[in-house]
Design a protein around this motif. Structure first.
Motif, PDB file in Angstrom:
ATOM      1  N   HIS A  67      23.619 -52.028  36.370  1.00  0.00           N
ATOM      2  CA  HIS A  67      22.299 -51.389  36.320  1.00  0.00           C
ATOM      3  C   HIS A  67      21.690 -51.183  37.705  1.00  0.00           C
ATOM      4  O   HIS A  67      20.468 -51.241  37.854  1.00  0.00           O
ATOM      5  CB  HIS A  67      21.341 -52.224  35.463  1.00  0.00           C
ATOM      6  CG  HIS A  67      21.700 -52.277  34.023  1.00  0.00           C
ATOM      7  ND1 HIS A  67      21.578 -51.191  33.190  1.00  0.00           N
ATOM      8  CD2 HIS A  67      22.180 -53.292  33.256  1.00  0.00           C
ATOM      9  CE1 HIS A  67      21.961 -51.533  31.967  1.00  0.00           C
ATOM     10  NE2 HIS A  67      22.338 -52.793  31.980  1.00  0.00           N
ATOM     11  N   GLY A  70      18.461 -49.130  38.209  1.00  0.00           N
ATOM     12  CA  GLY A  70      17.902 -48.852  36.894  1.00  0.00           C
ATOM     13  C   GLY A  70      18.732 -47.928  36.027  1.00  0.00           C
ATOM     14  O   GLY A  70      18.302 -47.519  34.953  1.00  0.00           O
ATOM     15  N   ASP A  81      14.616 -46.932  32.845  1.00  0.00           N
ATOM     16  CA  ASP A  81      13.369 -46.258  33.176  1.00  0.00           C
ATOM     17  C   ASP A  81      12.381 -46.454  32.020  1.00  0.00           C
ATOM     18  O   ASP A  81      12.780 -46.748  30.895  1.00  0.00           O
ATOM     19  CB  ASP A  81      13.614 -44.774  33.425  1.00  0.00           C
ATOM     20  CG  ASP A  81      14.257 -44.098  32.230  1.00  0.00           C
ATOM     21  OD1 ASP A  81      13.550 -43.390  31.505  1.00  0.00           O
ATOM     22  OD2 ASP A  81      15.475 -44.318  32.015  1.00  0.00           O
ATOM     23  N   ILE A 145      12.360 -55.465  36.239  1.00  0.00           N
ATOM     24  CA  ILE A 145      12.708 -54.175  35.633  1.00  0.00           C
ATOM     25  C   ILE A 145      11.455 -53.330  35.406  1.00  0.00           C
ATOM     26  O   ILE A 145      11.456 -52.121  35.659  1.00  0.00           O
ATOM     27  CB  ILE A 145      13.467 -54.392  34.304  1.00  0.00           C
ATOM     28  CG1 ILE A 145      14.848 -54.995  34.588  1.00  0.00           C
ATOM     29  CG2 ILE A 145      13.587 -53.096  33.514  1.00  0.00           C
ATOM     30  CD1 ILE A 145      15.565 -55.528  33.354  1.00  0.00           C
ATOM     31  N   GLN A 148       9.671 -51.950  38.834  1.00  0.00           N
ATOM     32  CA  GLN A 148      10.428 -51.040  39.687  1.00  0.00           C
ATOM     33  C   GLN A 148       9.965 -49.581  39.609  1.00  0.00           C
ATOM     34  O   GLN A 148       9.901 -48.929  40.643  1.00  0.00           O
ATOM     35  CB  GLN A 148      11.930 -51.144  39.401  1.00  0.00           C
ATOM     36  CG  GLN A 148      12.541 -52.416  39.943  1.00  0.00           C
ATOM     37  CD  GLN A 148      12.189 -52.624  41.399  1.00  0.00           C
ATOM     38  OE1 GLN A 148      12.619 -51.908  42.274  1.00  0.00           O
ATOM     39  NE2 GLN A 148      11.371 -53.642  41.655  1.00  0.00           N
ATOM     40  N   TRP A 156      13.938 -45.077  40.094  1.00  0.00           N
ATOM     41  CA  TRP A 156      14.361 -46.109  39.150  1.00  0.00           C
ATOM     42  C   TRP A 156      14.852 -45.432  37.868  1.00  0.00           C
ATOM     43  O   TRP A 156      14.107 -44.779  37.168  1.00  0.00           O
ATOM     44  CB  TRP A 156      13.217 -47.067  38.833  1.00  0.00           C
ATOM     45  CG  TRP A 156      13.631 -48.198  37.946  1.00  0.00           C
ATOM     46  CD1 TRP A 156      13.288 -48.366  36.648  1.00  0.00           C
ATOM     47  CD2 TRP A 156      14.455 -49.304  38.298  1.00  0.00           C
ATOM     48  NE1 TRP A 156      13.848 -49.515  36.161  1.00  0.00           N
ATOM     49  CE2 TRP A 156      14.577 -50.114  37.151  1.00  0.00           C
ATOM     50  CE3 TRP A 156      15.114 -49.694  39.455  1.00  0.00           C
ATOM     51  CZ2 TRP A 156      15.325 -51.299  37.141  1.00  0.00           C
ATOM     52  CZ3 TRP A 156      15.844 -50.870  39.444  1.00  0.00           C
ATOM     53  CH2 TRP A 156      15.937 -51.648  38.297  1.00  0.00           C
ATOM     54  N   GLY A 157      16.125 -45.550  37.607  1.00  0.00           N
ATOM     55  CA  GLY A 157      16.715 -44.926  36.434  1.00  0.00           C
ATOM     56  C   GLY A 157      17.047 -43.461  36.663  1.00  0.00           C
ATOM     57  O   GLY A 157      17.443 -42.764  35.739  1.00  0.00           O
TER      58      GLY A 157
END
Length: 163
Positions: A67, A70, A81, A145, A148, A156-157
């Motif tokens: 991960h 993200g 996300d 998480i 972020q 992020w993601g």
């Protein structure tokens, strides 16, 4: 002037070097940044700077292999996300939802257990990094998480675009 006041050049160098080495995306971790959803009923909690630091370290040691940033390397359609977490069943966009997932992971639709595929407390015998994690550890990882997106924003993601 520097010959007359030699300490001035030292102070000037120190100030310039400090300013130059600040991270570009660093933002102050104020109360708004540290406030994250605790559960689906809308209750929130404020993380301490120590929890944030510890959560980052634990996430990097335990979760970032799959991960990093993200994303989810094994399934790029599902990331960490806020939108991706909120659309899961049950929603995982809060501390309690993420802790529940880290203890007993289920498919994105919540229909089946994926504990044999995804590291979790339930499958700690298969995934050794999960063996020694406490509830406090899971809390700080979940907090990491959730803050972020406030710290690194859309990165992020964001997947291959950023990572």
């Amino acid at each position: 002037m520097f010959k007359r006041f030699p300490w001035f050049s030292c102070i000037l160098s120190l100030l310039l070097s400090t300013a130059l080495y600040q991270p570009v995306n660093a933002i102050e971790l104020d109360e708004a940044t540290l406030t994250v959803p605790l559960n689906t009923s809308g209750k929130t909690t404020i993380l301490t700077p120590e929890q944030v630091k510890r959560g980052k370290r634990l996430f990097n040691n335990t979760c970032s292999q799959c991960h990093n940033g993200g994303i989810t390397k094994t399934n790029p359609n599902v990331g960490l996300d806020p939108e991706g977490l909120s659309l899961a069943t049950p929603p995982r966009d809060n501390i309690e939802g993420l802790i529940d997932y880290m203890k007993n992971p289920t498919s994105y639709d919540g229909a089946e257990s994926i504990a044999e595929l995804h590291p979790s407390i339930k499958s700690a015998e298969i995934f050794p990094k999960m063996r020694n994690l406490t509830d406090d550890d899971l809390f700080t990882i979940a907090g990491h998480i959730l803050i972020q997106p406030k710290v690194v924003l859309e990165k992020w993601g964001g997947g291959k675009i950023y990572y």
